[in-house]
Design a protein around this motif. Structure first.
Motif, PDB file in Angstrom:
ATOM      1  N   ASP A 210      71.597   6.814  -7.898  1.00 30.90           N
ATOM      2  CA  ASP A 210      70.519   6.724  -6.898  1.00 30.90           C
ATOM      3  C   ASP A 210      70.590   5.434  -6.093  1.00 30.90           C
ATOM      4  O   ASP A 210      70.345   5.430  -4.888  1.00 30.90           O
ATOM      5  CB  ASP A 210      69.156   6.820  -7.598  1.00 30.90           C
ATOM      6  CG  ASP A 210      68.880   8.220  -8.127  1.00 30.90           C
ATOM      7  OD1 ASP A 210      69.577   9.161  -7.693  1.00 30.90           O
ATOM      8  OD2 ASP A 210      67.968   8.380  -8.950  1.00 30.90           O
ATOM      9  N   GLN A 211      70.948   4.319  -6.758  1.00 33.84           N
ATOM     10  CA  GLN A 211      71.004   3.042  -6.064  1.00 33.84           C
ATOM     11  C   GLN A 211      72.081   3.042  -4.979  1.00 33.84           C
ATOM     12  O   GLN A 211      71.908   2.442  -3.913  1.00 33.84           O
ATOM     13  CB  GLN A 211      71.277   1.910  -7.072  1.00 33.84           C
ATOM     14  CG  GLN A 211      71.155   0.505  -6.502  1.00 33.84           C
ATOM     15  CD  GLN A 211      69.770   0.223  -5.929  1.00 33.84           C
ATOM     16  OE1 GLN A 211      68.765   0.667  -6.472  1.00 33.84           O
ATOM     17  NE2 GLN A 211      69.702  -0.492  -4.821  1.00 33.84           N
ATOM     18  N   ASP A 212      73.201   3.729  -5.223  1.00 36.22           N
ATOM     19  CA  ASP A 212      74.267   3.825  -4.212  1.00 36.22           C
ATOM     20  C   ASP A 212      73.776   4.615  -3.001  1.00 36.22           C
ATOM     21  O   ASP A 212      74.103   4.288  -1.853  1.00 36.22           O
ATOM     22  CB  ASP A 212      75.507   4.516  -4.798  1.00 36.22           C
ATOM     23  CG  ASP A 212      76.046   3.780  -6.012  1.00 36.22           C
ATOM     24  OD1 ASP A 212      75.902   2.545  -6.053  1.00 36.22           O
ATOM     25  OD2 ASP A 212      76.595   4.440  -6.908  1.00 36.22           O
ATOM     26  N   ILE A 213      72.994   5.660  -3.251  1.00 35.79           N
ATOM     27  CA  ILE A 213      72.468   6.482  -2.155  1.00 35.79           C
ATOM     28  C   ILE A 213      71.522   5.655  -1.289  1.00 35.79           C
ATOM     29  O   ILE A 213      71.542   5.735  -0.058  1.00 35.79           O
ATOM     30  CB  ILE A 213      71.761   7.723  -2.725  1.00 35.79           C
ATOM     31  CG1 ILE A 213      72.806   8.645  -3.395  1.00 35.79           C
ATOM     32  CG2 ILE A 213      71.016   8.496  -1.638  1.00 35.79           C
ATOM     33  CD1 ILE A 213      72.222   9.723  -4.265  1.00 35.79           C
ATOM     34  N   LYS A 214      70.700   4.823  -1.937  1.00 30.43           N
ATOM     35  CA  LYS A 214      69.805   3.943  -1.182  1.00 30.43           C
ATOM     36  C   LYS A 214      70.598   2.884  -0.412  1.00 30.43           C
ATOM     37  O   LYS A 214      70.215   2.484   0.685  1.00 30.43           O
ATOM     38  CB  LYS A 214      68.823   3.253  -2.130  1.00 30.43           C
ATOM     39  CG  LYS A 214      67.831   4.205  -2.780  1.00 30.43           C
ATOM     40  CD  LYS A 214      66.952   3.466  -3.782  1.00 30.43           C
ATOM     41  CE  LYS A 214      65.992   4.415  -4.488  1.00 30.43           C
ATOM     42  NZ  LYS A 214      65.180   3.718  -5.515  1.00 30.43           N
ATOM     43  N   GLU A 215      71.709   2.431  -1.000  1.00 30.26           N
ATOM     44  CA  GLU A 215      72.505   1.356  -0.407  1.00 30.26           C
ATOM     45  C   GLU A 215      73.267   1.810   0.830  1.00 30.26           C
ATOM     46  O   GLU A 215      73.370   1.076   1.821  1.00 30.26           O
ATOM     47  CB  GLU A 215      73.504   0.838  -1.458  1.00 30.26           C
ATOM     48  CG  GLU A 215      74.291  -0.383  -1.050  1.00 30.26           C
ATOM     49  CD  GLU A 215      73.465  -1.648  -1.118  1.00 30.26           C
ATOM     50  OE1 GLU A 215      73.674  -2.511  -0.236  1.00 30.26           O
ATOM     51  OE2 GLU A 215      72.620  -1.779  -2.019  1.00 30.26           O
ATOM     52  N   PHE A 216      73.806   3.040   0.801  1.00 30.03           N
ATOM     53  CA  PHE A 216      74.741   3.460   1.854  1.00 30.03           C
ATOM     54  C   PHE A 216      74.211   4.579   2.759  1.00 30.03           C
ATOM     55  O   PHE A 216      74.897   4.956   3.714  1.00 30.03           O
ATOM     56  CB  PHE A 216      76.053   3.930   1.216  1.00 30.03           C
ATOM     57  CG  PHE A 216      76.793   2.853   0.477  1.00 30.03           C
ATOM     58  CD1 PHE A 216      77.466   1.861   1.171  1.00 30.03           C
ATOM     59  CD2 PHE A 216      76.789   2.821  -0.910  1.00 30.03           C
ATOM     60  CE1 PHE A 216      78.146   0.863   0.486  1.00 30.03           C
ATOM     61  CE2 PHE A 216      77.475   1.832  -1.593  1.00 30.03           C
ATOM     62  CZ  PHE A 216      78.147   0.842  -0.896  1.00 30.03           C
ATOM     63  N   THR A 217      73.031   5.148   2.460  1.00 29.62           N
ATOM     64  CA  THR A 217      72.517   6.234   3.295  1.00 29.62           C
ATOM     65  C   THR A 217      71.033   6.007   3.589  1.00 29.62           C
ATOM     66  O   THR A 217      70.406   5.096   3.045  1.00 29.62           O
ATOM     67  CB  THR A 217      72.670   7.612   2.600  1.00 29.62           C
ATOM     68  OG1 THR A 217      71.688   7.741   1.568  1.00 29.62           O
ATOM     69  CG2 THR A 217      74.054   7.776   2.002  1.00 29.62           C
ATOM     70  N   ASN A 218      70.482   6.878   4.436  1.00 29.12           N
ATOM     71  CA  ASN A 218      69.045   6.842   4.750  1.00 29.12           C
ATOM     72  C   ASN A 218      68.285   7.967   4.042  1.00 29.12           C
ATOM     73  O   ASN A 218      67.157   8.276   4.404  1.00 29.12           O
ATOM     74  CB  ASN A 218      68.847   6.968   6.268  1.00 29.12           C
ATOM     75  CG  ASN A 218      69.403   5.772   7.016  1.00 29.12           C
ATOM     76  OD1 ASN A 218      69.268   4.636   6.565  1.00 29.12           O
ATOM     77  ND2 ASN A 218      70.038   6.017   8.149  1.00 29.12           N
TER      78      ASN A 218
END
Length: 252
Positions: A210-218
């Motif tokens: 989940d943290q990667d999704i927050k880091e690289f996407t909207n």
């Protein structure tokens, strides 16, 4: 004159009465058990029509993109043809010729360069690491998804979601494929976090959290997000690996 107005008024009232009767008939039809099958069939056909319209919209967009590409190709070909025609019509009468001594000198220099290159130890070429990306859904796969699972999601929305997840995967593994010495402090922290999240179950596989999704996407991690994840699991695009308090979305 008054007679005409009265006739119009009567006609208007009769139309209203007729409309009310139709509404009452339709309401009664909905409560009639014998017509339940017909209404169910109409609802099913409406759903099929909705999916067909979505397919048509997608095809129209694809054809529009193809048309624009062909226009660009046509312009490029015309430019190349114009340039080639200009070259053909302006060939010089006398082209410069290489002298024999010049050719000999060039040959000697080439042989010396080849020998010197052979004497140097050759460095092995670095193997370019490819990042695995999630494949988009096909129309057939989209049609196979149960209606309750799709809810109101469209084909384009699900594939758009896949593209966003792919951004996160590419962003993460571009960092992991870099040497830590070349990184800034912020990127280096990400690098070490990525390594800490690895487990024996994810070794050799591509995954995000989940943290990667927050880091690289909207993308927003909400009910709709988890509904789309459920669809991707159904279509075998990813699976979940849990451990150490994290959910890892492993890419197939």
């Amino acid at each position: 004159m008054a007679s005409v107005d009265l006739e119009d008024l009567c006609l208007h009232i009769n139309n209203k009465i007729s409309t009310v009767k139709k509404i009452l008939q339709l309401r009664n039809i909905g409560q009639d058990p014998s017509l339940e099958t017909v209404l169910s069939k109409i609802a099913h056909e409406s759903q099929g029509l909705y999916l067909l319209l979505n397919k048509l919209e997608w095809e129209v967009q694809r054809q529009e993109t193809l048309k624009n590409s062909l226009k660009e190709l046509e312009i490029s070909i015309k430019d190349d043809f114009t340039a080639a025609t200009h070259l053909k019509e302006n060939i010089p009468l006398h082209l410069p010729k290489k002298t024999k001594s010049g050719a000999t000198e060039l040959k000697v220099q080439s042989e010396v360069a080849i020998k010197s290159d052979e004497s140097l130890p050759k460095k092995p070429a670095k193997e370019k690491k490819l990042i695995k990306e999630m494949a988009l859904l096909t129309i057939q796969e989209f049609d196979s998804i149960p209606t309750y699972m799709k809810n109101r999601l469209t084909y384009d929305q699900i594939n758009g979601f896949i593209e966003e997840l792919t951004k996160a995967v590419v962003g993460k593994y571009k960092i992991l494929h870099q040497p830590p010495k070349s990184m800034s402090n912020v990127v280096r922290k990400l690098f070490y976090r990525f390594q800490e999240e690895e487990t024996k179950d994810t070794k050799g596989q591509y995954f995000i959290v989940d943290q990667d999704i927050k880091e690289f996407t909207n993308l927003k991690i909400d009910k709709r997000f988890h509904g789309m994840l459920n669809i991707l699991r159904h279509c075998q695009r990813l699976r979940e690996v849990r451990g150490k308090g994290l959910v890892r979305y492993t890419i197939f």
